[in-house]
Write an enzyme that holds these catalytic residues in place. Structure first.
Site, PDB file in Angstrom:
ATOM      1  CB  SER A 240       6.377   2.943  15.797  1.00  8.71           C
ATOM      2  OG  SER A 240       5.805   4.044  16.051  1.00  8.71           O
ATOM      3  CE  LYS A 241       8.712   2.671   8.489  1.00  4.54           C
ATOM      4  NZ  LYS A 241      10.118   3.438   8.226  1.00  4.54           N
ATOM      5  NE  ARG A 242       2.462   5.814  16.662  1.00  8.55           N
ATOM      6  CZ  ARG A 242       2.914   6.212  17.982  1.00  8.55           C
ATOM      7  NH1 ARG A 242       2.646   7.443  18.225  1.00  8.55           N
ATOM      8  NH2 ARG A 242       3.693   5.528  18.676  1.00  8.55           N
ATOM      9  N   GLY A 244       8.711   8.953  12.496  1.00  8.42           N
ATOM     10  CA  GLY A 244       9.458   9.487  11.368  1.00  8.42           C
ATOM     11  C   GLY A 244      10.668   7.964  11.029  1.00  8.42           C
TER      12      GLY A 244
END
Ligand code: GLU
Length: 469
Positions: A240-242, A244
């Site tokens: 996920s976005k976490r 990067g």
């Protein structure tokens, strides 16, 4: 039979690496089997879909080198391959399923349905258990598909799979506002486009029995399914976005090469064998089979991708490397004349060795073109705010000023004489010169950098740094 495969992104965001991997696997299998690859746009969500995201998706697929034979932008026998153009067709199918008795109108409220779910839960049954055709037929509301049989199929990746009828609710296919659900739109398209194989993320596995039932109700044979392992970050959590960057565009803008990117995506759940890690699409086409895709989650390892990108960069002919980097450099410093570009070409082999991302190459070349040098703050502090730096720069100015030829060898012999003369280590002499001339303690090799930069600018920068001390 000609194989027909598709990728069906929703234009509600830029192309995600998970969707890119699905696109690649469908494309590889289509190419391996001499079949047809189709790009369809699943834009039934009119609020979240945008033309910009659609453009990004198509552009990213092209950038990766995944061409398509039918679909959005290319055309083909099925219109524009956007689901938003086919709402009439979905409604027609839903109504025909009602007419044939396998689907029904349902105007029960959410509260009533929730009560049925809770009742199932109290009785230890699947929440879908009581969501069934009401005793009194309705004439309006949503249209639900009546699930009456269990579904069994063989998934190319996961093997035999069975879903009990009791565990599949009578699912909505057409909402009361007349819009299709994902299940209906996706299945109608797969049937109409005569899709033979569907390779998609495992997160959609629970939708597949519904699609199989719908397909059969339409009188068609279901495609072969292959559910691809989900992508995880290095920490074992779903990508996920976490973690990067997750969109292809972000990688592109960071300076990854498309050929390294597809090579890496291919490895997320598949391997060509023979311990091969670096391979091109031709080899992948030759060896790829959906049946060889692994079941285990695939880890998206950014360090490995970056390593791979560096390998691709170093394997290039130096001319191709320079050509690929030029737009990046010009993006940083503006358009360059051929004479100006020749300075980069002089340093290109040295920069190429030290580059993992195209962006880094442009950063290393920046000092060649800026009219005013900006000093990297940390480099300045570490190198220039030391005793004796002014003597070093004076000595370098003297030695270089006396040179009749300005080339790397002459510069090297002039500067190499200095450490001993000044009684200093080589680093104590070369690092201040480097920061003065390139603005940073990290740069391409010093003598070649000075040579490429030219006498006048090199001397001017040494003088400027001397004044600033
Ligand atoms: N539009 C769906 C998605 O973006 C496609 C799913 C499918 O391949 O059926 O995930």
């Amino acid at each position: 039979m000609t194989t027909r495969l598709r990728v069906a992104p929703s234009p509600t965001g830029n192309l995600h690496v998970g969707t890119a991997r699905a696109a690649l696997y469908n494309w590889l299998y289509a190419r391996h089997t001499g079949g047809v690859f189709i790009v369809r746009i699943d834009d039934t969500d009119r609020e979240r879909s945008t033309p910009e995201y659609e453009a990004n998706i198509l552009d990213s697929l092209r950038w990766l080198g995944l061409d398509w034979d039918e679909g959005v932008g290319v055309g083909g026998p099925h219109g524009d391959y956007r689901q938003s153009s086919r709402f009439d067709r979905y409604r027609e199918v839903a109504e025909s399923l009602v007419a044939s008795g396998v689907a029904y109108y349902d105007d029960r409220s959410e509260e009533e349905l929730e009560e049925l779910r809770q009742r199932a839960q109290r009785e230890g049954k699947h929440p879908a258990y009581y969501i069934r055709r009401p005793d009194t037929p309705r004439s309006e509301g949503a249209i639900r598909f009546a699930v009456e049989e269990s579904v069994e199929f063989v998934d190319l990746v996961r093997g035999e799979i069975r879903f009990e009828a009791d565990a599949i609710d009578d699912f909505v296919i057409l909402r009361s506002d007349g819009t299709p659900t994902y299940h209906l739109a996706s299945t109608v398209d797969d049937v109409d486009y005569e899709i033979t194989h569907v390779a998609r993320g495992e997160d959609l596995l629970s939708s597949t029995p519904k699609h199989i039932l719908l397909t059969r109700a339409m009188g068609a044979e279901p495609p072969v399914y292959a559910h691809l392992p989900l992508l995880f970050g290095a920490d074992g959590k779903k990508l996920s976005k976490r973690h990067g960057a997750t969109s292809v565009t972000e990688f592109r803008e960071a300076g990854y090469l498309p050929e390294a990117m597809v090579n890496y995506l291919a490895l997320l759940g598949w391997s060509p064998g023979d311990d091969l890690t670096i391979f091109d699409l031709d080899l992948a086409i030759e060896r790829f089979d959906l049946a060889d895709v692994q079941r285990n989650p695939a880890v998206f390892d950014l360090d490995k991708l970056t390593w791979l990108n560096g390998e691709y960069i170093r394997a290039m002919a130096v001319e191709s490397f320079a050509e690929r980097v030029r737009p990046w450099v010009e993006d940083e410093v503006g358009p360059l004349s051929d004479d100006e570009w020749a300075r980069f070409e002089e340093l290109a082999p040295l920069i190429q060795e030290r580059t993992k991302l195209l962006r880094e190459a442009a950063e290393q070349a920046r000092f060649l073109y800026v009219s005013e040098i900006t000093y990297d703050e940390a480099s300045w502090k570490k190198v220039m705010e030391k005793d004796g730096v002014s003597e070093v720069l004076d000595a370098a100015l003297d030695a270089l000023g006396a040179l009749s030829d300005w080339n790397a060898e002459a510069i090297e012999s002039a500067l190499r004489a200095l450490p001993e003369r000044l009684g200093l280590g080589a680093g104590k002499v070369f690092q201040p010169v480097r920061v003065a001339v390139t603005g940073s303690a990290v740069s391409p090799p010093l003598f070649e950098s000075l040579a490429a930069l030219g006498r006048e600018t090199s001397i001017a920068r040494l003088e400027e740094a001397r004044r600033r001390l």
